[in-house]
Design a protein around this motif. Structure first.
Motif, PDB file in Angstrom:
ATOM      1  N   ALA A   1      30.117  27.420  43.007  1.00 22.79           N
ATOM      2  CA  ALA A   1      29.429  27.135  44.275  1.00 22.79           C
ATOM      3  C   ALA A   1      29.776  28.176  45.332  1.00 22.79           C
ATOM      4  CB  ALA A   1      29.807  25.734  44.763  1.00 22.79           C
ATOM      5  N   HIS A   2      31.022  28.636  45.333  1.00 19.73           N
ATOM      6  CA  HIS A   2      31.435  29.540  46.411  1.00 19.73           C
ATOM      7  C   HIS A   2      30.762  30.906  46.341  1.00 19.73           C
ATOM      8  CE1 HIS A   2      34.723  31.293  43.800  1.00 19.73           C
ATOM      9  NE2 HIS A   2      34.447  32.350  44.538  1.00 19.73           N
ATOM     10  N   CYS A   3      30.052  31.166  45.231  1.00 15.38           N
ATOM     11  CA  CYS A   3      29.273  32.408  45.140  1.00 15.38           C
ATOM     12  C   CYS A   3      28.001  32.334  45.971  1.00 15.38           C
ATOM     13  CB  CYS A   3      28.883  32.680  43.689  1.00 15.38           C
ATOM     14  SG  CYS A   3      30.276  33.051  42.627  1.00 15.38           S
TER      15      CYS A   3
ATOM     16  N   VAL B   1      48.468  38.417  33.931  1.00 15.25           N
ATOM     17  CA  VAL B   1      47.165  38.173  33.301  1.00 15.25           C
ATOM     18  C   VAL B   1      46.401  37.185  34.160  1.00 15.25           C
ATOM     19  CG1 VAL B   1      45.968  37.511  31.187  1.00 15.25           C
ATOM     20  CG2 VAL B   1      48.328  38.308  31.075  1.00 15.25           C
ATOM     21  N   ASP B   2      45.229  37.572  34.576  1.00 15.17           N
ATOM     22  CA  ASP B   2      44.494  36.666  35.470  1.00 15.17           C
ATOM     23  C   ASP B   2      43.090  37.171  35.733  1.00 15.17           C
ATOM     24  OD1 ASP B   2      44.110  34.490  37.135  1.00 15.17           O
ATOM     25  OD2 ASP B   2      45.438  35.200  38.728  1.00 15.17           O
ATOM     26  N   ALA B   3      42.272  36.269  36.276  1.00 16.98           N
ATOM     27  CA  ALA B   3      40.985  36.667  36.831  1.00 16.98           C
ATOM     28  C   ALA B   3      41.231  37.163  38.248  1.00 16.98           C
ATOM     29  CB  ALA B   3      40.031  35.482  36.848  1.00 16.98           C
ATOM     30  N   CYS B   4      40.251  37.830  38.829  1.00 18.20           N
ATOM     31  CA  CYS B   4      40.432  38.340  40.180  1.00 18.20           C
ATOM     32  C   CYS B   4      39.075  38.336  40.896  1.00 18.20           C
ATOM     33  CB  CYS B   4      41.048  39.740  40.119  1.00 18.20           C
ATOM     34  SG  CYS B   4      41.921  40.234  41.620  1.00 18.20           S
ATOM     35  N   GLN B   5      39.067  38.828  42.108  1.00 12.86           N
ATOM     36  CA  GLN B   5      37.864  38.797  42.913  1.00 12.86           C
ATOM     37  C   GLN B   5      36.695  39.467  42.182  1.00 12.86           C
ATOM     38  OE1 GLN B   5      38.204  40.694  46.686  1.00 12.86           O
ATOM     39  NE2 GLN B   5      36.781  39.274  47.645  1.00 12.86           N
ATOM     40  N   GLY B   6      35.556  38.790  42.162  1.00 10.87           N
ATOM     41  CA  GLY B   6      34.398  39.326  41.446  1.00 10.87           C
ATOM     42  C   GLY B   6      34.218  38.685  40.079  1.00 10.87           C
ATOM     43  N   ASP B   7      35.272  38.052  39.579  1.00 10.92           N
ATOM     44  CA  ASP B   7      35.163  37.306  38.321  1.00 10.92           C
ATOM     45  C   ASP B   7      34.671  35.892  38.580  1.00 10.92           C
ATOM     46  OD1 ASP B   7      36.156  39.354  36.663  1.00 10.92           O
ATOM     47  OD2 ASP B   7      38.200  38.869  37.284  1.00 10.92           O
ATOM     48  N   SER B   8      34.700  35.489  39.828  1.00 10.19           N
ATOM     49  CA  SER B   8      34.298  34.147  40.216  1.00 10.19           C
ATOM     50  C   SER B   8      32.961  33.760  39.605  1.00 10.19           C
ATOM     51  CB  SER B   8      34.142  34.073  41.730  1.00 10.19           C
ATOM     52  OG  SER B   8      35.404  34.088  42.303  1.00 10.19           O
ATOM     53  N   GLY B   9      32.866  32.500  39.197  1.00  8.65           N
ATOM     54  CA  GLY B   9      31.623  32.009  38.603  1.00  8.65           C
ATOM     55  C   GLY B   9      31.539  32.276  37.117  1.00  8.65           C
TER      56      GLY B   9
ATOM     57  N   ILE C   1      35.344  27.490  34.964  1.00  4.28           N
ATOM     58  CA  ILE C   1      34.576  28.472  35.736  1.00  4.28           C
ATOM     59  C   ILE C   1      35.554  29.113  36.712  1.00  4.28           C
ATOM     60  CG2 ILE C   1      32.687  28.774  37.401  1.00  4.28           C
ATOM     61  CD1 ILE C   1      31.597  26.024  36.267  1.00  4.28           C
ATOM     62  N   VAL C   2      35.628  30.426  36.732  1.00  2.00           N
ATOM     63  CA  VAL C   2      36.575  31.114  37.616  1.00  2.00           C
ATOM     64  C   VAL C   2      36.330  30.668  39.057  1.00  2.00           C
ATOM     65  CG1 VAL C   2      37.411  33.339  38.488  1.00  2.00           C
ATOM     66  CG2 VAL C   2      36.671  33.127  36.091  1.00  2.00           C
ATOM     67  N   SER C   3      37.367  30.144  39.715  1.00  3.55           N
ATOM     68  CA  SER C   3      37.171  29.566  41.043  1.00  3.55           C
ATOM     69  C   SER C   3      38.077  30.189  42.109  1.00  3.55           C
ATOM     70  CB  SER C   3      37.391  28.057  40.972  1.00  3.55           C
ATOM     71  OG  SER C   3      37.235  27.452  42.234  1.00  3.55           O
ATOM     72  N   TRP C   4      39.385  30.023  41.976  1.00  5.89           N
ATOM     73  CA  TRP C   4      40.281  30.559  43.009  1.00  5.89           C
ATOM     74  C   TRP C   4      41.696  30.766  42.470  1.00  5.89           C
ATOM     75  CZ3 TRP C   4      44.455  27.647  45.116  1.00  5.89           C
ATOM     76  CH2 TRP C   4      44.487  26.290  44.737  1.00  5.89           C
ATOM     77  N   GLY C   5      42.578  31.136  43.338  1.00  5.65           N
ATOM     78  CA  GLY C   5      43.959  31.379  42.979  1.00  5.65           C
ATOM     79  C   GLY C   5      44.584  32.134  44.137  1.00  5.65           C
ATOM     80  N   GLU C   6      45.906  32.100  44.231  1.00  6.09           N
ATOM     81  CA  GLU C   6      46.558  32.874  45.293  1.00  6.09           C
ATOM     82  C   GLU C   6      46.790  34.277  44.751  1.00  6.09           C
ATOM     83  OE1 GLU C   6      49.811  30.831  47.371  1.00  6.09           O
ATOM     84  OE2 GLU C   6      50.718  32.820  47.599  1.00  6.09           O
ATOM     85  N   GLY C   7      46.026  35.219  45.272  1.00  2.51           N
ATOM     86  CA  GLY C   7      46.100  36.576  44.755  1.00  2.51           C
ATOM     87  C   GLY C   7      45.626  36.626  43.319  1.00  2.51           C
ATOM     88  N   CYS C   8      46.039  37.635  42.612  1.00  8.73           N
ATOM     89  CA  CYS C   8      45.654  37.793  41.215  1.00  8.73           C
ATOM     90  C   CYS C   8      46.866  38.167  40.375  1.00  8.73           C
ATOM     91  CB  CYS C   8      44.605  38.890  41.066  1.00  8.73           C
ATOM     92  SG  CYS C   8      43.167  38.701  42.137  1.00  8.73           S
ATOM     93  N   ALA C   9      47.091  37.415  39.327  1.00  8.41           N
ATOM     94  CA  ALA C   9      48.128  37.709  38.336  1.00  8.41           C
ATOM     95  C   ALA C   9      49.551  37.665  38.908  1.00  8.41           C
ATOM     96  CB  ALA C   9      47.870  39.058  37.663  1.00  8.41           C
TER      97      ALA C   9
ATOM     98  N   PRO D   1      48.948  30.835  38.958  1.00  7.90           N
ATOM     99  CA  PRO D   1      47.914  31.022  37.922  1.00  7.90           C
ATOM    100  C   PRO D   1      46.500  30.901  38.494  1.00  7.90           C
ATOM    101  CG  PRO D   1      48.901  28.843  37.756  1.00  7.90           C
ATOM    102  CD  PRO D   1      49.708  29.602  38.786  1.00  7.90           C
ATOM    103  N   GLY D   2      45.535  31.350  37.729  1.00  6.22           N
ATOM    104  CA  GLY D   2      44.135  31.216  38.115  1.00  6.22           C
ATOM    105  C   GLY D   2      43.712  29.750  38.079  1.00  6.22           C
ATOM    106  N   VAL D   3      42.894  29.358  39.054  1.00  7.16           N
ATOM    107  CA  VAL D   3      42.383  27.990  39.090  1.00  7.16           C
ATOM    108  C   VAL D   3      40.889  28.033  38.764  1.00  7.16           C
ATOM    109  CG1 VAL D   3      42.197  25.870  40.438  1.00  7.16           C
ATOM    110  CG2 VAL D   3      44.114  27.447  40.849  1.00  7.16           C
TER     111      VAL D   3
HETATM  112  C1  4AZ Z   1      38.151  35.449  44.199  1.00  4.48           C
HETATM  113  O1  4AZ Z   1      38.461  35.910  45.291  1.00  4.48           O
HETATM  114  C2  4AZ Z   1      39.219  35.079  43.250  1.00  4.48           C
HETATM  115  N1  4AZ Z   1      43.337  34.862  40.463  1.00  4.48           N
HETATM  116  C3  4AZ Z   1      38.888  34.650  41.985  1.00  4.48           C
HETATM  117  C4  4AZ Z   1      39.884  34.300  41.090  1.00  4.48           C
HETATM  118  C5  4AZ Z   1      41.189  34.385  41.475  1.00  4.48           C
HETATM  119  C6  4AZ Z   1      41.538  34.820  42.734  1.00  4.48           C
HETATM  120  C7  4AZ Z   1      40.548  35.173  43.628  1.00  4.48           C
HETATM  121  C8  4AZ Z   1      42.251  33.981  40.494  1.00  4.48           C
HETATM  122  O2  4AZ Z   1      36.982  35.315  43.881  1.00  4.48           O
END
Ligand code: 4AZ
Length: 262
Positions: free
Chosen positions: A69-71, A206-214, A231-239, A244-246
């Motif tokens: 949804a946040h996309c 190891v983690d997802a990061c910004q742009g992987d969302s959705g 579904i890639v959603s959020w997390g504090e920072g990356c890796a 961990p990724g949420v």
């Molecule tokens: C983001 O900003 C984002 N590490 C996505 C996934 C994670 C952090 C940030 C998980 O879309």
């Protein structure tokens, strides 16, 4: 030389052999590895005009995709009706199959931006997609399916190769493990609702990061099928360690998906 190439999804397997590369990969966050061509045929890239890639999504049927949804939050600079949809199987540069434009975007009515609860959206295409070797749906796990803690899954996407970095040129995949819900809830100060799950590696790296969302968190089930567990959603920072990724927990939203996509 693989180490020259952009990488993403922080973590995954080490680069090639060779002392220099080995040392480097120990002292900084490195990405996952390039996905083999055609390996993740449900992975889609949501792109907007000049911005290019903004989010990932997964094909679940010939008319529907799932994303976060946040996309789809409107802002001054972003109007999501302008979004076009591409399926890019392995590389945004070498192969772009244009999927049919979006007809409808259904954001979960209970989506809560402040805490990222119910972070799911359904995307309906104007006309059905033709499946091929390179375009295939991922299975939707029903409510009763359980992905046990420790299960190995894969997260894929074209997102940032580390925090505050650039997007990957080639689709990246990283191997992550399901993390216990109560362990994750402690790490995140009780922010993990029953519509969320955590995956990654508590040591970080190891983690997802910004742009992987959705995009998809895919796990195999019996009969070697791949299921969309998250579904890639959020997390504090990356890796980061203990962050961990949420992911949106797809089994918790199965009925809503079924109801809206028939
Ligand atoms: C983001 O900003 C984002 N590490 C996505 C996934 C994670 C952090 C940030 C998980 O879309």
């Amino acid at each position: 030389n693989r180490s020259d190439r952009p990488r993403l999804l922080v973590g995954g397997s080490p680069s090639s052999s060779g002392t220099v590369e080995t040392e480097i990969s120990k002292t900084r966050i490195v990405g996952g590895e390039d996905a083999r061509f055609g390996k993740w045929p449900w992975q889609a890239s949501l792109q907007m005009g000049a911005l290019g890639h903004v989010c990932g999504a997964s094909v679940i049927s010939n008319r529907w995709l799932v994303s976060a949804a946040h996309c789809f939050l409107d802002s001054d600079s972003l109007r999501y009706e302008e979004m076009t949809l591409f399926q890019s199987i392995c590389s945004l540069i070498t192969l772009q199959i244009t999927l049919n434009n979006l007809q409808r975007i259904i954001v979960h009515p209970q989506y809560d931006q402040s805490v990222s609860d119910y972070d799911i959206a359904l995307l309906e295409m104007e006309t059905p997609v033709l499946f091929s070797e390179l375009v295939q749906p991922i299975c939707l796990p029903s409510t009763s399916r359980v992905f046990l803690y420790g299960t190995v899954c894969y997260v894929t996407g074209w997102g940032a190769i580390k925090e505050n970095s650039h997007l990957a040129k080639t689709l990246q995949e990283a191997r992550v493990r399901m993390i216990n819900q109560s362990v994750c809830n402690k790490l995140y100060d009780d922010l993990i609702t029953s519509r969320m799950l955590c995956a990654g590696n508590l040591n970080g790296g190891v983690d997802a990061c910004q742009g992987d969302s959705g995009g998809p968190l895919a796990c195999t089930g019996r009969s070697n099928r791949w299921y969309l567990a998250g579904i890639v959603s959020w997390g504090e920072g990356c890796a980061r360690r203990n962050r961990p990724g949420v992911y949106t927990k797809v089994t918790a939203l199965y009925d809503w998906i079924r109801h809206n996509t028939n």
